[in-house]
Structures are given as C-alpha cells and as structure tokens.
Design a protein around this motif. Structure first.
Motif, short mmCIF file in Angstrom:
data_model
loop_
_atom_site.label_atom_id
_atom_site.label_comp_id
_atom_site.label_asym_id
_atom_site.label_seq_id
_atom_site.Cartn_x
_atom_site.Cartn_y
_atom_site.Cartn_z
N ILE A 34 30.16 13.04 47.27
CA ILE A 34 29.12 12.97 46.24
C ILE A 34 28.94 14.33 45.57
O ILE A 34 28.83 14.43 44.34
CB ILE A 34 27.80 12.48 46.85
N GLN A 35 28.92 15.39 46.34
CA GLN A 35 28.74 16.72 45.76
C GLN A 35 29.92 17.12 44.88
O GLN A 35 29.73 17.70 43.80
CB GLN A 35 28.53 17.75 46.87
N GLN A 36 31.14 16.78 45.32
CA GLN A 36 32.31 17.11 44.50
C GLN A 36 32.33 16.30 43.21
O GLN A 36 32.74 16.81 42.16
CB GLN A 36 33.59 16.84 45.30
N VAL A 37 31.89 15.06 43.27
CA VAL A 37 31.82 14.24 42.06
C VAL A 37 30.79 14.82 41.10
O VAL A 37 31.06 14.99 39.90
CB VAL A 37 31.48 12.78 42.42
N ALA A 38 29.61 15.13 41.60
CA ALA A 38 28.56 15.65 40.74
C ALA A 38 28.96 16.98 40.11
O ALA A 38 28.56 17.28 38.98
CB ALA A 38 27.28 15.81 41.55
N ALA A 39 29.76 17.77 40.81
CA ALA A 39 30.20 19.07 40.28
C ALA A 39 31.06 18.91 39.04
O ALA A 39 31.18 19.86 38.25
CB ALA A 39 30.95 19.84 41.35
N ARG A 40 31.66 17.73 38.84
CA ARG A 40 32.46 17.47 37.62
C ARG A 40 31.57 17.11 36.43
O ARG A 40 32.05 16.87 35.35
CB ARG A 40 33.43 16.32 37.87
N THR A 41 30.29 16.98 36.64
CA THR A 41 29.30 16.62 35.61
C THR A 41 29.71 15.41 34.78
O THR A 41 29.70 15.46 33.55
CB THR A 41 28.99 17.82 34.69
N PRO A 42 30.09 14.30 35.43
CA PRO A 42 30.39 13.10 34.64
C PRO A 42 29.14 12.61 33.92
O PRO A 42 28.02 12.82 34.39
CB PRO A 42 30.86 12.09 35.69
N ARG A 43 29.35 11.95 32.78
CA ARG A 43 28.18 11.41 32.08
C ARG A 43 27.67 10.15 32.74
O ARG A 43 26.51 9.77 32.55
CB ARG A 43 28.50 11.16 30.61
N ALA A 44 28.51 9.46 33.55
CA ALA A 44 28.07 8.25 34.25
C ALA A 44 28.92 8.03 35.49
O ALA A 44 30.12 8.33 35.50
CB ALA A 44 28.16 7.03 33.33
N ILE A 45 28.28 7.51 36.53
CA ILE A 45 28.94 7.18 37.79
C ILE A 45 28.61 5.73 38.14
O ILE A 45 27.45 5.32 38.05
CB ILE A 45 28.46 8.08 38.94
N ALA A 46 29.62 4.96 38.54
CA ALA A 46 29.40 3.61 39.07
C ALA A 46 29.73 3.63 40.55
O ALA A 46 30.83 4.03 40.94
CB ALA A 46 30.26 2.59 38.34
#
Length: 404
Positions: free
Chosen positions: A345-357
C-alpha cells in the motif's frame, strides 16, 4: 479465519471457577449474538466467547465445542436449535450443517438474510479496523445456485464427496449433487474408469466448467489451459490456475473497476496480483499502458499471450514494485485473501496514482489495508459489495480510492 471482533472483548478471560469443556462436549443452551467475520455467530459460555457455526443472531442453541486451543475464544457448532430465528430455513443441502460438508455454511439461512449478514460483517470490519462508516448493501448476482465453476472432490468408498469443515473426513455428495456446483459431478466414464471404486481412495478429482468447455481430471489434466471470456476478451487460463469461480464474477468486477477508475487513453496503469491479466486487458482495451505483476509464473505466461500490449513481470508484488515506473495514473489491487499489506500500500501510494481500485475477497484484509491507505493519503470514495458466493459466508468487495 476467525476474527475476534464483532462484539468480542479483547480482555475476556476465563473466570477463576470456569472449566474448559472437552472437545465434543455439548454446552448450553446459549443465546446467540451478532454475526462475526468468518460465518460464525458470537455466543458466550462461562464468560468465554464461543464462535458458533450454523447459528443465527437471536437464536438459543445447544453448542458442541469443536476447538478450545485459542487463548481468547473457543469454537463450536450449533447442534440443536431451541429458539430458531425467523430467517432460518430448512437446509438447502442435505449434507450441510454440523459434521457435514464444509462448503455451504449458510445453507440454513434465507437468501435475502444471507446478504444482510454479509452486509453486517463488511460494515463491522470497515468500522472497527478502518474507522469507516459504511451503509452500502450487498448486491445479489445471479445465479445464486450452481455458480461454482471450479470444484474439487474426493473419492471415498467408491463415491465422490467433499471434505467436512477443517477435516479430512469425506462427506459423500447427496443424490441431487452439489447445490452450488456449476455442472454435474464427474462420472466414472469421464474419469476413465469403469467404476469410481476403481480410483485410489482419497484421490482428488477436479472439475472446471470453462467457457471453452468442461475439463475433468485426476492428477495431471489432459489440457494445460482453458479459455475464459470477460469484458469481451478471451483469456487463456492455466487449468489448475486461478479464475473467478462465479460465471459473472469477472464481468461484474471489471465493470466496477472500470466505472470507478474512469480510465483515459494515454494513461499508465498497474495491475497488481494480476493473474492472467483480467484487469490489465480491460484497461489496455481503453488505451491505458499497463504493467502487471503476479507471483504465479504460469499465470504470467498466459497473461503475456492474453494482453500483448501490456508488460508483465513474475514475482512477489512487494519486491517487484520497485522495478516499475515511479509514477502511474491508475492501480488495480486484486490480492489473495491475506490482502496487499502495509508495504505494498505504501509503495502504491508513493506513485501518487489519481485512482486506485482494490478488489477484495476478505473484508477484514480490505479494512486493514484501507487503514494503511488512509495513513498514506488515500481515502475510498466508494465501497461496493457483491454476493458472488451464494449459500456461503464469503463476499467480494470493490473499493475505489482517491487522494484525500
């Protein structure tokens, strides 16, 4: 998994005069409290929480103790219903219930109330583990009978059956067959023998009802892959690999993910725990440049053939993420029952995506990971739940997250 939430006091201990019942001992009658994660209901005996299968909230039941090995709770089966709940129905399967097949643990529950119980579990887990107040419903998805397209049977005494709950005991199939199986049980002829008794005892029989046809086998299958269709795309799937087991699961979940992400041509996207590329394929068809990650090498081989426009890597998601682009617009997470976990989750958020499913088959893991996402700056705009597993306690959820 048994979750000790749903009204359980974490400080509960046995009183000084309490004695631990023997496994197999019948206690009660006990009043039954709320539904808990895992399909159990909460009861109490001698100040100790007992998670009871085959009961319903508001009932009074006699309970056979099945496990006393846990420090904070015991497990049991409701073996006699002294005061039935109005939502209780005659069992939908003659071999379900205490000591029976471990599959349909909600066979005694009115179908509409099954969805209500699942709604309560999702809401309780989200509130307790993530601080999220959820007032959604659990959507019915037909068919609610004969939906399971992947079945595993065991042979015992010349009959096909399924295992009892947390047991190696084989429960023979009822004469009408399995209530949730998408196709009839395999015949001896399909398995290449004159009689099922000719098969080795306890051998596992696998059955797949795929879009490309029926596959039945023991041991190595005659074909390496089957074809499934979703979102207008054909997907090659390893015969013993993962694919959603309800015939409408894949289309239902893809539709929810696409509606939530609102993909735009030219964007970048990650499909994490991608399997054979279901979500990568649907997003690539919308013009998104996709990267997929999956630990199953056979699934990745199929994904590369299924979605040639995407790039796929075999390996653990938490280890492979560092090798993907440092920015992305969209992310799909479809982890196993244990969830994605804090590091992912932290690695995903670090990419600053505009949306996550986030596609979840376990509401407790979903809630835990949503709490991690909140700490990393992402909040769910929507959480939808689907009843894709009729007559069981299981429920599927899709959460759509955006930057807080």
């Amino acid at each position: 998994m048994v979750d000790s939430g749903a009204g359980v006091d974490s400080g509960t201990t046995l009183g000084a005069t309490a004695t631990t019942p023997a496994v197999g001992e019948i206690v009660g009658p006990l009043p039954v409290g709320p539904i808990a994660h895992g399909g159990h209901c909460v009861a109490r005996y001698q100040a100790r929480v007992v998670f009871v299968r085959h009961a319903l909230p508001g009932e009074e039941v006699l309970v056979r103790i099945t496990d006393t090995s846990h420090a904070r709770y015991w497990l049991g089966d409701a073996v006699e219903i002294r005061t039935p709940a109005p939502e209780r129905i005659p069992s939908a399967c003659p071999v379900a219930g205490p000591g029976g097949c471990g599959g349909c643990d909600f066979a005694h529950v009115d179908p509409a109330f099954q969805r209500e119980l699942k709604r309560r579990v999702v809401a309780e887990q989200l509130q307790r583990l993530a601080g999220i107040e959820w007032s959604g419903e659990v959507a019915e998805v037909a068919p609610t009978d004969h939906w399971r397209t992947r079945m595993r049977y065991r042979v015992s005494g010349g009959e096909l059956g399924q295992l009892a709950h947390h047991s190696h005991t084989v429960i023979p199939l009822p004469q009408v067959g399995c209530r949730i199986a998408a196709g009839p049980a395999p015949s001896a002829a399909e398995l290449g023998v004159a009689d099922l008794a000719d098969l080795a005892p306890d051998i596992e029989v696998r059955q797949i009802e795929a879009a490309s046809g029926r596959v039945v086998h023991t041991g190595a299958p005659a074909v390496d892959t089957v074809t499934e269709t979703a979102a207008g795309i054909d997907f090659e799937v390893p015969t013993d690999g993962f694919w959603q087991i309800h015939p409408r699961s894949a289309d239902t979940l893809v539709a929810a993910v696409l509606a939530g992400l609102d993909p735009r041509a030219g964007e970048r996207g990650f499909d994490l725990y991608c399997g054979v590329g279901l979500f990568a394929g649907a997003l690539a068809a919308r013009g998104v440049t996709m990267w997929g990650v999956e630990s199953d090498k056979d699934a990745v081989s199929c994904a590369r053939r299924n979605v040639r426009a995407a790039r796929f890597t075999s390996g653990r998601v938490d280890r492979v993420l560092s090798k993907l682009p440092h920015r992305t617009d969209l992310v799909v997470l479809d982890p196993p029952r244990s969830g994605a976990g804090k590091q992912v989750i932290q690695q995903v958020a670090a990419r600053t995506p505009r949306a996550i499913a986030y596609v979840a088959c376990d509401p407790a893991a979903l809630a835990r990971d949503l709490a991690y996402a909140a700490a990393a700056g992402y909040q769910p705009d929507s959480i939808t739940a689907y009843d894709l597993f009729g007559w069981t306690h299981h429920v599927e959820c899709v959460a759509i997250l955006h930057p807080a």
